[in-house]
Design an enzyme around this catalytic site. Structure first.
Site, PDB file in Angstrom:
ATOM      1  N   ARG A 112     -16.498 -14.526  18.895  1.00 38.70           N
ATOM      2  CA  ARG A 112     -16.978 -13.627  19.946  1.00 38.70           C
ATOM      3  C   ARG A 112     -17.834 -12.518  19.317  1.00 38.70           C
ATOM      4  NH1 ARG A 112     -16.185 -11.883  25.140  1.00 38.70           N
ATOM      5  NH2 ARG A 112     -15.164  -9.912  25.587  1.00 38.70           N
ATOM      6  N   THR A 385     -21.518 -17.301  31.920  1.00 38.33           N
ATOM      7  CA  THR A 385     -20.453 -17.857  31.077  1.00 38.33           C
ATOM      8  C   THR A 385     -20.276 -19.344  31.387  1.00 38.33           C
ATOM      9  OG1 THR A 385     -19.399 -15.695  31.047  1.00 38.33           O
ATOM     10  CG2 THR A 385     -18.048 -17.486  30.261  1.00 38.33           C
ATOM     11  N   ASN A 405     -22.125 -13.070  28.421  1.00 36.90           N
ATOM     12  CA  ASN A 405     -21.470 -12.144  29.346  1.00 36.90           C
ATOM     13  C   ASN A 405     -22.129 -12.137  30.719  1.00 36.90           C
ATOM     14  OD1 ASN A 405     -19.566 -10.372  30.336  1.00 36.90           O
ATOM     15  ND2 ASN A 405     -20.767  -8.580  29.778  1.00 36.90           N
ATOM     16  N   ASP A 427     -17.835  -5.513  27.849  1.00 34.58           N
ATOM     17  CA  ASP A 427     -16.431  -5.911  27.964  1.00 34.58           C
ATOM     18  C   ASP A 427     -15.493  -4.896  27.297  1.00 34.58           C
ATOM     19  OD1 ASP A 427     -16.659  -8.142  29.547  1.00 34.58           O
ATOM     20  OD2 ASP A 427     -16.789  -9.564  27.898  1.00 34.58           O
ATOM     21  N   SER A 456     -11.333  -9.888  26.138  1.00 34.31           N
ATOM     22  CA  SER A 456     -11.992 -10.938  26.926  1.00 34.31           C
ATOM     23  C   SER A 456     -11.025 -11.561  27.923  1.00 34.31           C
ATOM     24  CB  SER A 456     -12.499 -12.030  25.980  1.00 34.31           C
ATOM     25  OG  SER A 456     -13.068 -13.088  26.722  1.00 34.31           O
ATOM     26  N   SER A 457     -11.571 -12.043  29.031  1.00 29.48           N
ATOM     27  CA  SER A 457     -10.762 -12.833  29.969  1.00 29.48           C
ATOM     28  C   SER A 457     -10.803 -14.320  29.616  1.00 29.48           C
ATOM     29  CB  SER A 457     -11.295 -12.669  31.395  1.00 29.48           C
ATOM     30  OG  SER A 457     -11.228 -11.330  31.797  1.00 29.48           O
ATOM     31  N   GLY A 477     -15.880 -17.101  34.718  1.00 29.65           N
ATOM     32  CA  GLY A 477     -15.508 -16.463  35.988  1.00 29.65           C
ATOM     33  C   GLY A 477     -15.018 -15.044  35.811  1.00 29.65           C
ATOM     34  N   GLY A 478     -15.330 -14.434  34.641  1.00 35.01           N
ATOM     35  CA  GLY A 478     -14.949 -13.040  34.418  1.00 35.01           C
ATOM     36  C   GLY A 478     -13.461 -12.855  34.627  1.00 35.01           C
TER      37      GLY A 478
HETATM   38  O1  DON Z   1     -15.208 -12.350  27.970  1.00 33.06           O
HETATM   39  C1  DON Z   1     -15.168 -12.012  29.133  1.00 33.06           C
HETATM   40  O2  DON Z   1     -14.140 -11.697  29.712  1.00 33.06           O
HETATM   41  C2  DON Z   1     -16.454 -12.004  29.951  1.00 33.06           C
HETATM   42  N1  DON Z   1     -17.555 -11.732  29.088  1.00 33.06           N
HETATM   43  C3  DON Z   1     -16.592 -13.319  30.650  1.00 33.06           C
HETATM   44  C4  DON Z   1     -17.706 -13.311  31.651  1.00 33.06           C
HETATM   45  C5  DON Z   1     -17.637 -14.376  32.641  1.00 33.06           C
HETATM   46  O3  DON Z   1     -16.814 -15.240  32.613  1.00 33.06           O
HETATM   47  C6  DON Z   1     -18.649 -14.305  33.736  1.00 33.06           C
HETATM   48  N2  DON Z   1     -18.354 -15.230  34.790  1.00 33.06           N
HETATM   49  N3  DON Z   1     -18.743 -15.368  35.859  1.00 33.06           N
END
Ligand code: DON
Length: 572
Positions: A112, A385, A405, A427, A456-457, A477-478
């Protein structure tokens, strides 16, 4: 066993509810069948699920030409960087869980983005300590040190059979010869174009307009960068010509990444996190991922006998599901962060005593917590993502989420490279209690420090049975990522849905703040009466897209790309 009831003891209500549930299941399963063929594939040798048909095909082709699962993963990942620049890219970062059937070992690769040496806790605050809007999101200052190239090449170096030239060939061709712009890409360009720098606009716009669906996107500079990586390996990106171009653009535009930051970038091998769930072992990515919070929610629910709860009183089930998510995300906001900088108390969070205490708290509440703090995510649409799940008949597998991101990351392309730079600095917690683009609040443990990795998620996950790899899954999916993986696991392991239905079934989501239940419209009739108990709903498509592969005991392999997106899996 701790049980809980909303006390719906009016017989008419129960009958009406059951009739509605039957109609709902009938309609939903019908619609699943209609769509299934695009999003599901099966075979006995190889299966891959990605977010673009051509990336899945690239992985399959590499496997068929003598590569292994790891070659296929690297090929598909480079290809998806070309095909979905709105989601990921060589200048992004990610996590990969890797299982070698030969050694039986599972490794967790953390590649990451990390904070540059010149980064500091207050870098996104003005002189009064207020957060400067969008500075962690768009432009040069938002960029973290990218890890994708080093991560992917490390995995290829250790496990690959084929040469880098063979493995990167599909990505090179897609960049050099182009591919047809699809709806999702067109819309992502449209939404981001105003913030793009001139080099990005040059690639993604024609005469000031977003490339149209059906037009061809050629990325010559990116093809050239890929060609140079084939020739010089990771050094190209972290030391040689590409590195020099990145550093030059940083200098000219007040960015803070230095050549030393690039040269010093290290892929971190972490110890995978694992729990037992029923007869399965579930393995997920450790901190700074959110795998631990996914596990916390799962273990909390395991204590509630959710199968009978769902059969007997679906409302109680959904209420418990939502409350478990609230707890998991509350803990995420306090404890989530880079474990190399502050302790993430994994063992305590997953201990039975702690989970019992939290359960008692929930049972003592007769109404949902009334709290209006927290911000909505910037968008509930999902362009950014991506995730790749891949498996073969032996049980070699990779589950990897990677990203730039936000949609098109920082919206900066480094001139002459074709590289979309990430904005993963967002993040981090820009200050304690401030929400990021996904509405997630961060605590002290997620404040910025040089060389630190943001929380991170992304939570790539494996499921094993008797030591055999059975399922690899994950999602973009954040903030919605952990809860989407959770519900897919429950659907498959607890409710015995088939692989496709496990991914496609409607989901709910709660992330502690904002205090809202995000639910898919199909669930409305089933759960809306929770409003009587103080819950507030936002009915919206679930922004996480799950990519899952499965190897059944019979040897049959399944691959599912979430029908919420435009991905197509491949298998044979
Ligand atoms: O690492 C993370 O939590 C975020 N950068 C992920 C972003 C993401 O999954 C966007 N999705 N729609």
């Amino acid at each position: 066993m701790l049980r809980w009831s909303l006390r719906f003891n009016n017989a008419d209500t129960i009958i009406t509810f059951r009739i509605m549930a039957v109609i709902f299941i009938f309609l939903f399963v019908g619609s699943c069948k209609e769509q299934k063929s695009n999003y599901y594939a099966s075979g006995r040798t190889f299966a891959i699920a990605t977010d673009h048909a051509l990336a899945s095909e690239a992985g399959k082709k590499i496997f068929q030409s003598g590569g292994n699962v790891f070659d296929a993963y690297v090929a598909a990942s480079f290809a998806i960087s070309v095909l979905r620049p709105q989601s990921t890219g060589l200048a992004g970062g990610g996590f990969a869980l890797v299982k070698s059937a030969k050694t039986g070992k599972i490794e967790a690769y953390d590649f990451r983005e990390r904070a540059p040496q010149l980064a500091d806790e207050k870098m996104y605050l003005d002189s009064k300590g207020n957060v400067i809007e969008n500075q962690s999101l768009f432009g040069y200052k938002a960029i973290g040190i990218p890890g994708n190239v080093k991560g992917l090449l490390s995995i290829h170096n250790k496990y690959g059979y084929l040469s880098l030239e063979q493995v990167l060939d599909p990505a090179y061709r897609l960049a050099n010869e182009g591919f047809s712009v699809y709806e999702d890409l067109h819309t992502a360009i449209e939404k981001s174009k105003d913030d793009m720098n001139p080099a990005a606009r040059n690639i993604f716009l024609r005469k000031g307009e977003a490339l149209k669906t059906g037009s061809v996107l050629v990325q010559k500079d990116l093809a050239n960068t890929i060609q140079n990586i084939i020739l010089h390996g990771e050094r190209e990106f972290y030391e040689l010509e590409t590195a020099a171009k990145i550093v030059k653009a940083m200098r000219v535009n007040q960015g803070i990444i230095s050549l030393k930051d690039l040269k010093d970038y290290k892929v971190i091998q972490r110890k995978p996190l694992s729990i037992n769930f029923k007869q399965y072992e579930i393995i997920s990515f450790p901190p700074p991922s959110s795998g631990v919070f996914l596990f916390e929610i799962l273990k909390f629910l395991e204590n509630q006998d959710i199968k009978s709860l769902n059969d007997e009183s679906p409302l109680d089930y959904y209420r418990m599901l939502v409350e478990s998510m609230r707890i998991g995300y509350q803990d995420r906001s306090i404890h989530g962060g880079d474990p190399d900088f502050s302790l993430v108390p994994v063992d305590s969070l997953l201990s039975q005593d702690y989970l019992t205490d939290r359960t008692m708290e929930v049972l003592a509440k007769s109404k949902a917590q009334v709290d209006s703090s927290g911000e909505m995510p910037k968008t509930l649409e999902s362009y950014n993502t991506t995730h790749i799940s891949v498996i073969d008949s032996m049980g070699n597998a990779v589950s990897s989420t990677h990203s730039v991101n936000y949609i098109f990351g920082s919206r900066i392309v480094i001139p002459g490279t074709g590289l979309i730079m990430n904005d993963t600095m967002d993040d981090f917690a820009t200050s304690v209690g401030t929400s990021n683009a996904y509405g997630l609040v961060g605590g002290i443990k997620n404040l910025i420090k040089p060389n630190k990795t943001p929380l991170s998620s992304m939570s790539p996950t494996f499921i094993q049975e008797n030591g055999q790899l059975r399922i690899a899954l994950g999602a973009p999916g954040g903030s919605f990522i952990p809860t989407a993986i959770l519900q897919t696991i429950l659907n498959r392991l607890e409710f015995n849905m088939n692989p496709y239905e496990s991914v496609a079934s409607p989901r709910v989501h709660h992330q502690f703040q904002p205090n809202l239940v995000f639910a898919e419209e199909e669930l409305s009739s089933k759960i809306k009466s929770m409003e009587e108990f103080g819950y507030k709903f936002k009915f919206t498509p679930n922004r996480a897209k799950v990519f899952m592969v499965e190897r059944e005991k019979s040897g049959l392999l399944h691959a599912v790309s979430d029908p919420r997106g435009q991905g197509v899996p491949a298998a044979y």
